[in-house]
Motif scaffolding. Structure first.
Motif, PDB file in Angstrom:
ATOM      1  N   GLN A  77       0.840  -1.187   0.000  1.00 48.07           N
ATOM      2  CA  GLN A  77       0.000   0.000   0.000  1.00 48.07           C
ATOM      3  C   GLN A  77       0.875   1.236   0.000  1.00 48.07           C
ATOM      4  N   LEU A  78       0.535   2.174  -0.871  1.00 49.34           N
ATOM      5  CA  LEU A  78       1.194   3.477  -0.922  1.00 49.34           C
ATOM      6  C   LEU A  78       0.128   4.532  -0.644  1.00 49.34           C
ATOM      7  N   VAL A  79       0.375   5.381   0.350  1.00 48.25           N
ATOM      8  CA  VAL A  79      -0.586   6.406   0.717  1.00 48.25           C
ATOM      9  C   VAL A  79       0.034   7.775   0.510  1.00 48.25           C
ATOM     10  N   ASP A  80      -0.530   8.509  -0.464  1.00 50.09           N
ATOM     11  CA  ASP A  80      -0.047   9.851  -0.787  1.00 50.09           C
ATOM     12  C   ASP A  80      -0.747  10.870   0.090  1.00 50.09           C
ATOM     13  N   SER A  81      -0.017  11.908   0.487  1.00 52.02           N
ATOM     14  CA  SER A  81      -0.635  12.988   1.254  1.00 52.02           C
ATOM     15  C   SER A  81       0.157  14.272   1.060  1.00 52.02           C
ATOM     16  N   GLY A  82      -0.425  15.382   1.527  1.00 52.19           N
ATOM     17  CA  GLY A  82       0.281  16.661   1.503  1.00 52.19           C
ATOM     18  C   GLY A  82      -0.173  17.629   0.445  1.00 52.19           C
ATOM     19  N   GLY A  83      -1.094  17.206  -0.400  1.00 53.93           N
ATOM     20  CA  GLY A  83      -1.580  18.113  -1.432  1.00 53.93           C
ATOM     21  C   GLY A  83      -2.443  19.217  -0.843  1.00 53.93           C
ATOM     22  N   GLY A  84      -2.789  20.174  -1.690  1.00 50.05           N
ATOM     23  CA  GLY A  84      -3.629  21.271  -1.234  1.00 50.05           C
ATOM     24  C   GLY A  84      -3.657  22.396  -2.240  1.00 50.05           C
ATOM     25  N   LEU A  85      -4.185  23.526  -1.784  1.00 53.24           N
ATOM     26  CA  LEU A  85      -4.291  24.725  -2.611  1.00 53.24           C
ATOM     27  C   LEU A  85      -3.215  25.709  -2.177  1.00 53.24           C
ATOM     28  N   VAL A  86      -2.454  26.220  -3.141  1.00 52.80           N
ATOM     29  CA  VAL A  86      -1.363  27.146  -2.841  1.00 52.80           C
ATOM     30  C   VAL A  86      -1.303  28.193  -3.941  1.00 52.80           C
ATOM     31  N   GLN A  87      -0.836  29.358  -3.602  1.00 55.09           N
ATOM     32  CA  GLN A  87      -0.668  30.401  -4.611  1.00 55.09           C
ATOM     33  C   GLN A  87       0.604  30.178  -5.416  1.00 55.09           C
ATOM     34  N   LEU A 101       6.044  27.016  -7.090  1.00 55.80           N
ATOM     35  CA  LEU A 101       4.959  26.361  -7.822  1.00 55.80           C
ATOM     36  C   LEU A 101       4.310  27.302  -8.833  1.00 55.80           C
ATOM     37  N   LYS A 102       3.884  26.703  -9.937  1.00 60.49           N
ATOM     38  CA  LYS A 102       3.251  27.430 -11.032  1.00 60.49           C
ATOM     39  C   LYS A 102       1.846  26.864 -11.260  1.00 60.49           C
ATOM     40  N   PRO A 103       0.957  27.652 -11.847  1.00 64.00           N
ATOM     41  CA  PRO A 103      -0.385  27.121 -12.134  1.00 64.00           C
ATOM     42  C   PRO A 103      -0.337  25.846 -12.981  1.00 64.00           C
ATOM     43  N   GLU A 104       0.641  25.722 -13.847  1.00 63.03           N
ATOM     44  CA  GLU A 104       0.732  24.524 -14.685  1.00 63.03           C
ATOM     45  C   GLU A 104       1.177  23.288 -13.916  1.00 63.03           C
ATOM     46  N   LEU A 132       4.847  23.296  -1.417  1.00 60.01           N
ATOM     47  CA  LEU A 132       4.149  22.186  -0.771  1.00 60.01           C
ATOM     48  C   LEU A 132       5.125  21.028  -0.663  1.00 60.01           C
ATOM     49  N   LYS A 133       4.890  20.171   0.321  1.00 67.32           N
ATOM     50  CA  LYS A 133       5.695  18.956   0.457  1.00 67.32           C
ATOM     51  C   LYS A 133       4.752  17.765   0.491  1.00 67.32           C
ATOM     52  N   LEU A 134       4.888  16.899  -0.486  1.00 67.86           N
ATOM     53  CA  LEU A 134       4.097  15.682  -0.548  1.00 67.86           C
ATOM     54  C   LEU A 134       4.838  14.548   0.152  1.00 67.86           C
ATOM     55  N   SER A 135       4.057  13.643   0.726  1.00 72.07           N
ATOM     56  CA  SER A 135       4.620  12.461   1.363  1.00 72.07           C
ATOM     57  C   SER A 135       3.955  11.225   0.794  1.00 72.07           C
ATOM     58  N   CYS A 136       4.695  10.135   0.800  1.00 70.96           N
ATOM     59  CA  CYS A 136       4.178   8.840   0.364  1.00 70.96           C
ATOM     60  C   CYS A 136       4.621   7.809   1.383  1.00 70.96           C
ATOM     61  N   ALA A 137       3.670   7.291   2.141  1.00 73.07           N
ATOM     62  CA  ALA A 137       3.961   6.281   3.154  1.00 73.07           C
ATOM     63  C   ALA A 137       3.721   4.905   2.566  1.00 73.07           C
ATOM     64  N   GLY A 195      -3.194   8.991  -5.013  1.00 70.45           N
ATOM     65  CA  GLY A 195      -3.117  10.339  -5.553  1.00 70.45           C
ATOM     66  C   GLY A 195      -3.498  11.405  -4.546  1.00 70.45           C
ATOM     67  N   THR A 196      -2.896  12.570  -4.707  1.00 68.90           N
ATOM     68  CA  THR A 196      -3.228  13.725  -3.876  1.00 68.90           C
ATOM     69  C   THR A 196      -3.286  14.952  -4.782  1.00 68.90           C
ATOM     70  N   GLN A 197      -4.326  15.766  -4.601  1.00 66.75           N
ATOM     71  CA  GLN A 197      -4.571  16.901  -5.490  1.00 66.75           C
ATOM     72  C   GLN A 197      -3.692  18.085  -5.099  1.00 66.75           C
ATOM     73  N   VAL A 198      -3.036  18.650  -6.083  1.00 69.02           N
ATOM     74  CA  VAL A 198      -2.281  19.889  -5.915  1.00 69.02           C
ATOM     75  C   VAL A 198      -2.883  20.927  -6.852  1.00 69.02           C
ATOM     76  N   THR A 199      -3.296  22.045  -6.282  1.00 67.60           N
ATOM     77  CA  THR A 199      -3.872  23.131  -7.074  1.00 67.60           C
ATOM     78  C   THR A 199      -3.091  24.409  -6.817  1.00 67.60           C
ATOM     79  N   VAL A 200      -2.592  25.000  -7.879  1.00 63.23           N
ATOM     80  CA  VAL A 200      -1.802  26.228  -7.773  1.00 63.23           C
ATOM     81  C   VAL A 200      -2.588  27.348  -8.442  1.00 63.23           C
TER      82      VAL A 200
END
Length: 127
Positions: free
Chosen positions: A3-13, A86-89, A18-23, A120-125
């Motif tokens: 099992q791989l669990v992704d975390s740390g995504g979010g909304l950022v300008q 981070l960039k919008p793209e 951001l720092k993502l983790s995968c346990a 998966g974890t959502q990252v929105t810039v």
């Protein structure tokens, strides 16, 4: 069961970080290369970064080189993706992946054919 669990995504300008983790569980992380991929809406899943089993050799796509840093802590069975400037793209769902691969291989071995995937974890810039 692996099992791989992704975390740390979010909304950022734009310009933020951001720092993502995968346990990981159910596997011996030191026997695996680890990668991060991303998929934007309507696009294919693309390679972002990878780190070899030893944590020394790292590989990046041209679009993130110099901004993102992949690292791993085999003792904690965790892989990280530090994302700066981070960039919008960069907006996408980010997935970590594991590939059974030890030893020394050309970079292309780290771009495809992974065995296990996180959810998966959502990252929105925002701009």
């Amino acid at each position: 069961q692996v099992q791989l669990v992704d975390s740390g995504g979010g909304l950022v300008q734009a310009g933020g970080s951001l720092k993502l983790s995968c346990a990981a569980s159910g596997l011996t992380l030191s026997a695996y290369a680890m990668g991060w991929f991303r998929q934007a809406p309507g696009k294919e899943r693309d390679f972002v970064a990878a780190v070899a089993w030893n944590g020394i050799n790292t590989y990046y796509s041209d679009s993130v080189k110099g901004r993102f840093t992949i690292s791993r802590d085999n003792a904690k069975n965790t892989v990280y993706l530090q994302m700066n400037s981070l960039k919008p793209e960069d907006t996408a769902v980010y997935y970590c992946a594991a590939k059974r691969l030890t030893g020394y291989y050309p970079a292309r071995y780290y771009y495809t054919a992974y065995d296990y995937w996180g959810q998966g974890t959502q990252v929105t810039v925002s701009s």
